[in-house]
Design a protein around this motif. Structure first.
Motif, PDB file in Angstrom:
ATOM      1  N   LYS A 130       0.919  -1.096  -0.459  1.00  0.00           N
ATOM      2  CA  LYS A 130       0.340  -0.084  -0.247  1.00  0.00           C
ATOM      3  C   LYS A 130       1.266   1.377  -0.325  1.00  0.00           C
ATOM      4  CE  LYS A 130      -3.831  -2.293   2.694  1.00  0.00           C
ATOM      5  NZ  LYS A 130      -4.882  -2.373   3.431  1.00  0.00           N
ATOM      6  N   SER A 170       0.191   5.094  -9.146  1.00  0.00           N
ATOM      7  CA  SER A 170      -1.484   5.048  -9.501  1.00  0.00           C
ATOM      8  C   SER A 170      -1.902   3.676 -10.395  1.00  0.00           C
ATOM      9  CB  SER A 170      -1.362   5.916 -10.197  1.00  0.00           C
ATOM     10  OG  SER A 170      -0.882   6.476 -11.621  1.00  0.00           O
ATOM     11  N   LYS A 230      -4.312  -0.067  -7.925  1.00  0.00           N
ATOM     12  CA  LYS A 230      -5.677   0.185  -8.038  1.00  0.00           C
ATOM     13  C   LYS A 230      -6.104  -0.049  -6.082  1.00  0.00           C
ATOM     14  CE  LYS A 230      -7.021   0.198 -12.812  1.00  0.00           C
ATOM     15  NZ  LYS A 230      -6.079   1.867 -12.362  1.00  0.00           N
ATOM     16  N   GLU A 231      -6.131  -1.446  -5.658  1.00  0.00           N
ATOM     17  CA  GLU A 231      -5.736  -1.965  -4.495  1.00  0.00           C
ATOM     18  C   GLU A 231      -5.059  -2.610  -3.869  1.00  0.00           C
ATOM     19  OE1 GLU A 231     -10.182  -3.546  -2.158  1.00  0.00           O
ATOM     20  OE2 GLU A 231     -10.271  -2.779  -4.394  1.00  0.00           O
ATOM     21  N   VAL A 232      -4.753  -3.175  -2.442  1.00  0.00           N
ATOM     22  CA  VAL A 232      -4.435  -3.724  -2.105  1.00  0.00           C
ATOM     23  C   VAL A 232      -5.602  -4.407  -1.061  1.00  0.00           C
ATOM     24  CG1 VAL A 232      -2.539  -4.477  -1.072  1.00  0.00           C
ATOM     25  CG2 VAL A 232      -2.219  -2.713  -2.562  1.00  0.00           C
ATOM     26  N   ARG A 233      -5.330  -6.125  -1.295  1.00  0.00           N
ATOM     27  CA  ARG A 233      -6.819  -6.096   0.030  1.00  0.00           C
ATOM     28  C   ARG A 233      -6.231  -7.883   0.079  1.00  0.00           C
ATOM     29  NH1 ARG A 233     -10.870  -5.620  -5.333  1.00  0.00           N
ATOM     30  NH2 ARG A 233     -10.526  -7.599  -6.142  1.00  0.00           N
ATOM     31  N   VAL A 238      -3.312  -7.604  -5.401  1.00  0.00           N
ATOM     32  CA  VAL A 238      -2.654  -6.438  -5.409  1.00  0.00           C
ATOM     33  C   VAL A 238      -3.499  -5.790  -7.120  1.00  0.00           C
ATOM     34  CG1 VAL A 238      -1.059  -4.752  -6.097  1.00  0.00           C
ATOM     35  CG2 VAL A 238      -0.542  -6.733  -4.853  1.00  0.00           C
ATOM     36  N   ILE A 239      -4.510  -5.217  -7.008  1.00  0.00           N
ATOM     37  CA  ILE A 239      -5.585  -4.684  -8.438  1.00  0.00           C
ATOM     38  C   ILE A 239      -4.730  -3.668  -8.724  1.00  0.00           C
ATOM     39  CG2 ILE A 239      -7.586  -3.977  -8.668  1.00  0.00           C
ATOM     40  CD1 ILE A 239      -7.102  -6.670  -6.902  1.00  0.00           C
ATOM     41  N   ALA A 283      -6.320  -9.046 -10.684  1.00  0.00           N
ATOM     42  CA  ALA A 283      -5.543  -9.240  -9.376  1.00  0.00           C
ATOM     43  C   ALA A 283      -4.110 -10.028 -10.154  1.00  0.00           C
ATOM     44  CB  ALA A 283      -6.478  -9.559  -8.129  1.00  0.00           C
TER      45      ALA A 283
END
Length: 393
Positions: free
Chosen positions: A320, A325, A328-331, A339-340, A367
């Motif tokens: 994170k 950019s 887009k997201e880490v979940r 990692v998106i 992902a």
């Protein structure tokens, strides 16, 4: 043999059902893998969540060698000690009642579905048979589990599919209630949809579904094939959701690299499958069960599971903090991380990471999936994150 020779033989003799990475792996040690050229890689794949103790773990290797010299297989016509000890460990750790042993996650889920339908038929007759699963779920590649999989891309080329399945939007109670009729006997969920894109379910959704199902005597099944055996920081992921399922399937990490799977059933469901109603030739095989016994002796300890959570947080925080950019997201949860990224660039990123000595997976449309061995160190996480930083910044 070199990579080119192996690739030529593979294309000639092996069905082309996989798009393989251009790497010939020859050995592993801990969380590291080595190819035929001597290149070293940090393994962020664990063989798709299988090698939970990494590679060449001394205790696991010793146990497998010892068991291979005693008894590798004897069939379920006879008793064997390793199988019983694994079952006892899993039952005590979960509060479930009994275990059925199989080989793979798909086979475990297939048996789970059979149990659910038989339970319903035993109690309510032939009218209750439908299995509800979630959109973006993945439950296996047999005809039955492929049908249970809630992704359209898998529902081609193999018609006709078995009947009795329907799909609910994840985290959408209205969608669930819309599909919930008198024909439903079971709901199956992954707490984190791995193949779907590393998508954690919302706790409120899971608990509401479990509550409604309990009121109607509809079985709740949790697919822990990828999330189980410590992957998310608890022995099973559902234990972090505050529910008690009726059936729990597992495979992948249970044998640490040796093929094994199965499912646990609670007291209500544990006597449903009787002699002759289900079976598996290799299920509970002494060699695989001894491996599972060893894995559980290491993983199923509070301090080990706590470390998995801590390392998972450390990994996600590091990712994170990458100032790009392009991410887009880490979940995720524990050491199951997504990692998106831009789907059109994802393959390029995967190859770039590989060239920097990090092996990763993909999932869903966008992902990059990370499933490192649970024994990974923070130093190895730092190196992997540094490679991500080079690629994305």
């Amino acid at each position: 043999m070199d990579l080119l020779s192996i690739k030529e033989m593979e294309s000639k003799y092996v069905m082309q059902t996989y798009s393989r990475e251009d790497v010939l792996l020859v050995k592993g040690q801990g969380c590291l893998l080595y190819d035929d050229q001597g290149n070293e890689y940090i393994d962020m794949t664990s063989g798709i969540g299988v090698n939970c103790l990494g590679h060449n773990h001394p205790k696991l290797v010793e146990a497998i060698q010892d068991q291979a010299q005693k008894l590798m297989h004897c069939s379920n016509i006879f008793y064997s000690e390793p199988m019983v000890l694994v079952a006892r460990e899993l039952v005590k750790a979960t509060g479930m009642s009994k275990m059925f042993f199989a080989n793979t996650g798909a086979e475990a889920n297939e048996g789970l579905i059979k149990l659910a339908r038989k339970y319903s038929q035993d109690h309510y007759g032939k009218g209750r048979y439908k299995i509800l699963s979630l959109v973006q779920s993945f439950h296996g590649r047999t005809m039955m589990t492929l049908t249970a999989t809630g992704q359209d891309k898998f529902h081609h080329d193999f018609d006709p599919f078995p009947e009795g399945f329907d799909y609910v939007k994840a985290n959408d109670i209205a969608s669930f209630l819309e599909k919930l009729d008198d024909s439903v006997c079971c709901v199956i969920m992954e707490m984190i949809q791995g193949e779907g894109g590393v998508l954690p379910l919302e706790k409120e959704f899971v608990q509401t579904v479990a509550k409604i199902c309990k009121e109607r005597d509809i079985l709740v099944a949790v697919d822990e094939v990828q999330t189980g055996i410590g992957r998310t920081g608890s022995l099973f992921c559902y234990q972090q959701y505050g529910i008690q399922p009726n059936i729990v399937s597992m495979a992948k990490g249970l044998g640490g690299g040796v093929v094994i799977g199965g499912f646990l059933a609670d007291k209500k469901c544990s006597e449903v499958l009787t002699p002759g109603t289900h079976g598996s030739t290799f299920g509970g095989n002494p060699l695989s069960a001894r491996a599972a016994q060893t894995v559980l002796s290491i993983v199923n300890r509070p301090e080990f599971l706590k470390e998995v959570k801590e390392k998972g947080d450390y990994l996600m925080d590091g990712l994170k903090n990458i100032a790009s950019s392009k991410i887009k997201e880490v979940r995720g949860m524990g050491l199951m991380v997504g990692v998106i990224v831009d789907p059109e660039q994802r393959t390029q990123y995967v190859h770039a990471l590989r060239h920097r000595g990090v092996l990763v997976l993909t999932a869903g449309k966008d992902a990059i999936r990370l499933l490192p061995p649970l024994i990974i160190t923070k130093e190895q996480i730092d190196k992997a994150v540094s490679s991500f930083q080079e690629v994305f910044e």
